[in-house]
Enzyme design. Structure first.
Site, PDB file in Angstrom:
ATOM      1  N   SER A 117       0.906  -1.171   0.115  1.00 14.24           N
ATOM      2  CA  SER A 117      -0.158  -0.229   0.082  1.00 14.24           C
ATOM      3  C   SER A 117       0.742   1.382  -0.066  1.00 14.24           C
ATOM      4  O   SER A 117       1.989   1.303   0.456  1.00 14.24           O
ATOM      5  CB  SER A 117      -0.957  -0.151   1.242  1.00 14.24           C
ATOM      6  OG  SER A 117      -1.426   1.412   1.317  1.00 14.24           O
ATOM      7  N   TYR A 141      -1.716   0.589  10.298  1.00 18.44           N
ATOM      8  CA  TYR A 141      -1.973  -0.279   8.846  1.00 18.44           C
ATOM      9  C   TYR A 141      -0.871  -0.148   7.982  1.00 18.44           C
ATOM     10  O   TYR A 141      -0.154  -1.296   7.599  1.00 18.44           O
ATOM     11  CB  TYR A 141      -3.050   0.328   8.433  1.00 18.44           C
ATOM     12  CG  TYR A 141      -3.518   0.045   7.060  1.00 18.44           C
ATOM     13  CD1 TYR A 141      -3.695  -1.469   6.609  1.00 18.44           C
ATOM     14  CD2 TYR A 141      -3.168   0.878   5.818  1.00 18.44           C
ATOM     15  CE1 TYR A 141      -3.790  -1.695   5.454  1.00 18.44           C
ATOM     16  CE2 TYR A 141      -3.473   0.239   4.654  1.00 18.44           C
ATOM     17  CZ  TYR A 141      -3.585  -0.987   4.427  1.00 18.44           C
ATOM     18  OH  TYR A 141      -3.889  -1.487   2.904  1.00 18.44           O
ATOM     19  N   LYS A 145       2.124  -3.295   6.517  1.00 13.44           N
ATOM     20  CA  LYS A 145       2.082  -3.498   5.035  1.00 13.44           C
ATOM     21  C   LYS A 145       3.779  -3.510   4.967  1.00 13.44           C
ATOM     22  O   LYS A 145       4.364  -4.380   4.217  1.00 13.44           O
ATOM     23  CB  LYS A 145       1.555  -2.532   4.342  1.00 13.44           C
ATOM     24  CG  LYS A 145       0.246  -2.717   4.093  1.00 13.44           C
ATOM     25  CD  LYS A 145      -0.376  -4.273   3.299  1.00 13.44           C
ATOM     26  CE  LYS A 145      -1.836  -4.484   3.314  1.00 13.44           C
ATOM     27  NZ  LYS A 145      -2.064  -5.743   2.697  1.00 13.44           N
TER      28      LYS A 145
END
Ligand SMILES: NC(=O)c1ccc[n+]([C@@H]2O[C@H](COP(=O)([O-])OP(=O)(O)OC[C@H]3O[C@@H](n4cnc5c(N)ncnc54)[C@H](O)[C@@H]3O)[C@@H](O)[C@H]2O)c1
Length: 322
Positions: A117, A141, A145
């Protein structure tokens, strides 16, 4: 060749599954249906309902279906939720990568495309983010990743895997009416949901240092993104570089207000957005340099923001989210 697609019942995964089938590949899906929908998995595709952290279930799926490569999309992806529940996000997203890579190495499966991402970059101080731009995630988050990338990169060195990580920018639109994004956190479905409920769509902060004060993102059509996966997956067969990372974006920035204007044009009614507080973990601007994907994969986006918005609106009308 047979590909195991984790998260293949989700928004992006379902597009990847169909694109792989269209390209003549065989597909098996592993998905725990925590946010995915069974109806999105085509009838000819086996759905193994399991958590990607369940290494035994993965091992069985890899062996039973003679899988030769994996596209790993299964993950939790809500930035604000990850700020509130970081441990859950690390547990889900990082453990998922670890158990998958271990199951792959046990089974002798060496090819993997990983859903990364733009969140790995955080809030980079540059107009166009390149793959070499420092990775300083602003949210747990994004951290999950980046750690997932590191684990896979290190596995390429230690266990002979070949891997391509695709750092998606903001994914939008629908490649087919039944595959629209119904997620609670992406901008276009949020706007469509508010409109359908007779509410004003919300703009999370209009005091950023951008031209109109709202956040700028690089929106990429999910069908273009699915094509990038097929190219990456097929490239792995002949890839001599064990580890590569590519931005998957258009290199075009759109502000939240510009997206709302496009949605208003698609539905034929101007929206009247309401400006509310910023959300935690949202950078002001993040736009890809799409050059590496063009040069390295021979891929570039073919669809624009209006294509994304009109396809999303059409899918929303034909398959209203429950
Ligand atoms: N949507 C975006 O704009 C965007 C941007 C960058 C990266 N991504 C990444 O793309 C991937 C897919 O995102 P999406 O938008 O399709 O989300 P989604 O929630 O629609 O899809 C995720 C899928 O994974 C499944 N899943 C989640 N946790 C699982 C687990 N532990 N075991 C098995 N299955 C599990 C869900 O049921 C769902 O089908 C994610 O890895 C996400 O981080 C998405």
């Amino acid at each position: 060749m047979t590909w195991l697609v984790t998260g293949g019942a989700g928004y992006i995964g379902a597009h990847v599954v169909r694109a792989l089938l269209d390209a003549g590949e065989q597909v098996v899906v592993v998905d725990d249906l925590s946010s995915g929908l069974r109806r999105k998995v085509p009838d000819q595709v086996v759905l193994v309902e399991a958590d990607v952290r369940d290494r035994d279930a993965l091992a069985r799926a890899l062996a039973t279906h003679r899988v030769e490569g994996v596209v790993h999309l299964a993950a939790k992806k809500a930035v604000a939720e990850s700020v509130a529940q970081p441990m859950q996000y690390y547990r889900e997203n990082v453990d998922g990568v670890l158990s998958l890579v271990e199951a792959m190495t046990d089974a002798g499966v060496s090819r993997i495309v990983f859903s990364s991402s733009a969140a790995v970059y955080g809030s980079p101080d540059t107009d166009f983010v390149r793959e070499e731009t420092p990775t300083i995630p602003m949210s747990p988050y994004g951290g999950t990743k980046l750690v997932g990338e590191w684990a896979i990169r290190d596995a390429t060195t230690a266990y002979g895997l070949t891997a391509i990580a695709l750092r998606y920018f903001n994914v939008a639109g629908a490649g087919a009416a039944d595959l629209g994004d119904t997620g609670a956190n992406n901008l276009i479905p949020m706007v469509l949901r508010a409109y359908s409920n007779g509410q004003r769509p919300q703009v999370f902060g209009a005091d950023y240092s951008t031209a109109d004060g709202s956040c700028i993102r690089d929106y990429i059509h999910v069908a273009d993104l699915a094509d990038a996966h097929v190219i990456a997956a097929q490239r792995l067969a002949s890839e001599t570089t064990p580890w590569s990372v590519y931005n998957i974006g258009r290199g075009v920035g759109s502000s939240v207000f510009e997206v709302m204007d496009s949605v208003g044009a698609a539905i034929g009614e101007p929206l009247n957005p309401e400006v509310v507080q910023r959300r935690a973990g949202d950078p002001a601007r993040i736009v890809a340099s799409a050059e590496a994907a063009r040069a390295g994969l021979g891929w570039s986006a073919t669809r624009d923001l209006d294509d994304m918005v009109t396809s999303a609106w059409s899918a929303w009308q034909q398959y209203p989210p429950s």
